[in-house]
Design an enzyme around this catalytic site. Structure first.
Site, PDB file in Angstrom:
ATOM      1  NE  ARG A   1     -17.546  91.960 -19.940  1.00  0.00           N
ATOM      2  CZ  ARG A   1     -17.185  91.053 -20.836  1.00  0.00           C
ATOM      3  NH1 ARG A   1     -16.620  89.908 -20.440  1.00  0.00           N
ATOM      4  NH2 ARG A   1     -17.381  91.284 -22.117  1.00  0.00           N
TER       5      ARG A   1
ATOM      6  CB  ILE B   1     -10.968  87.249 -13.692  1.00  0.00           C
ATOM      7  CG1 ILE B   1      -9.470  87.050 -13.943  1.00  0.00           C
ATOM      8  CG2 ILE B   1     -11.244  87.326 -12.203  1.00  0.00           C
ATOM      9  CD1 ILE B   1      -8.603  88.155 -13.329  1.00  0.00           C
ATOM     10  CG  ASP B   2     -14.890  87.929 -17.935  1.00  0.00           C
ATOM     11  OD1 ASP B   2     -15.193  86.760 -17.671  1.00  0.00           O
ATOM     12  OD2 ASP B   2     -15.682  88.898 -17.844  1.00  0.00           O
ATOM     13  NE  ARG B   3      -8.043  86.992 -25.287  1.00  0.00           N
ATOM     14  CZ  ARG B   3      -8.010  86.692 -26.578  1.00  0.00           C
ATOM     15  NH1 ARG B   3      -9.061  86.111 -27.144  1.00  0.00           N
ATOM     16  NH2 ARG B   3      -6.958  86.968 -27.313  1.00  0.00           N
TER      17      ARG B   3
ATOM     18  CB  THR C   1     -11.237  90.963 -16.138  1.00  0.00           C
ATOM     19  OG1 THR C   1     -12.505  91.298 -16.718  1.00  0.00           O
ATOM     20  CG2 THR C   1     -11.182  91.483 -14.711  1.00  0.00           C
TER      21      THR C   1
END
Length: 309
Positions: free
Chosen positions: A239, A138-140, A142
């Site tokens: 996103r 998962i994104d930094r 998130t």
């Protein structure tokens, strides 16, 4: 990078090879492939070519295994918020601002450094020394639930479920703008942006199938609190999809979200709430939930006080 072999179709003919590879294999940048071509690690019909070579229908493109930059990944005593753990898997609640695995620019302080310290040698090795145990990301910015695999058998079993999109993934987020529909589905392919290689985009050439279901939990004057269910797991999927319908995530300046006027919000307001899958040993369905982070709960309280509609 593993060896890749691609047969060019008539629709793909006429494209520069460096541009084609960066679109077809978006895990690396165009400059990465340009260097690979110059070093003759990319062949067309078994012969080296130049970066400006334009592909022809029927061309056979071979990308040879490329040795990437080696990072010295070491265990670090970084606190982990562990939701569940057994001999096969570790479910962690990733905090905001933490990168999942080391990469240029983020050599340490990552989730991988933390789980290496916690698990020792008990991590799957399928993704190599840079990403031991990591089966998805998962994104930094998130937060939320993430699966870490402690052996190769578990890794392969979970990876197969990810491949066929059978993992149940529920996210929560706050988007910009009052939502006029209570729920909906966004079914639009996502691929690397032609304009900015660091970003993803909808309807991109060679984009991959991407499906996001959304449901409004609460509507406010200028924002909406939503739940998202993923059928696919493309990079930046929620996103990109929400921005494409005019409701980017609050704080997501990369995809059009306004800079937040609220304190303690860095990056997109998005949380991986729960994740469900078939357990690699018991073969039973299991589901784990990561509670909303404090910043998220406080932001909701503020929005409720200010502008409930």
């Amino acid at each position: 990078m593993d060896k890749e072999e691609i047969l060019i179709t008539s629709e793909e003919a006429g494209t520069r090879i460096d541009k084609f590879l960066s679109e077809r294999l978006p895990e690396h940048t165009r400059s990465f492939y340009q260097k690979a071509i110059e070093e003759q690690n990319v062949l067309v019909n078994n012969s080296p070519v130049k970066n400006n070579y334009k592909l022809k229908s029927g061309d056979s493109v071979t990308v040879l295994p490329i040795e990437e930059e080696v990072l010295d990944v070491v265990p670090q005593d970084i606190p982990l918020d562990i939701i569940y753990e057994d001999s096969d898997i570790l479910i962690v609640n990733k905090p905001k601002g933490m990168v999942v695995h080391p990469a240029p620019g983020h050599p340490d302080g990552t989730l991988v450094n933390a789980v290496m310290y916690h698990c020792g040698d008990s991590l799957s090795a399928i993704n190599g020394v840079i990403r031991p145990g990591i089966v998805h990301r998962i994104d930094r910015d998130t937060t939320g639930s993430l699966i870490v695999c402690k052996n190769d058998r578990a890794h392969l079993f979970i990876a197969d479920q990810i491949k066929v999109h059978s993992i149940n993934r529920i996210y929560r987020g706050i988007v910009c703008g009052h939502m006029n529909t209570e729920e909906g589905t966004i079914d639009v392919p996502i691929g690397r942006s032609d304009k900015d290689r660091k970003k993803m985009a909808v309807n991109a050439r060679h984009g991959k199938n991407a499906i996001t279901h959304y449901r409004v939990l609460e509507n406010f004057k200028d924002y909406a609190y939503c739940e998202f269910k993923l059928e696919t797991g493309r990079t930046h999927q929620i996103r990109v999809h929400m921005a494409s319908i005019g409701h980017p995530l609050l704080g997501d300046e990369v995809y059009g979200g306004s800079r937040s006027k609220y304190k303690n919000l860095e990056g997109q307001c998005l949380h991986a709430m729960s994740i469900g899958f078939i357990h690699p040993t018991t073969k039973q369905y299991v589901e784990f939930t990561a509670p909303l982070p404090e910043y998220f709960k406080k932001l909701l309280e503020t929005l409720r006080r200010q502008s409930i509609i």
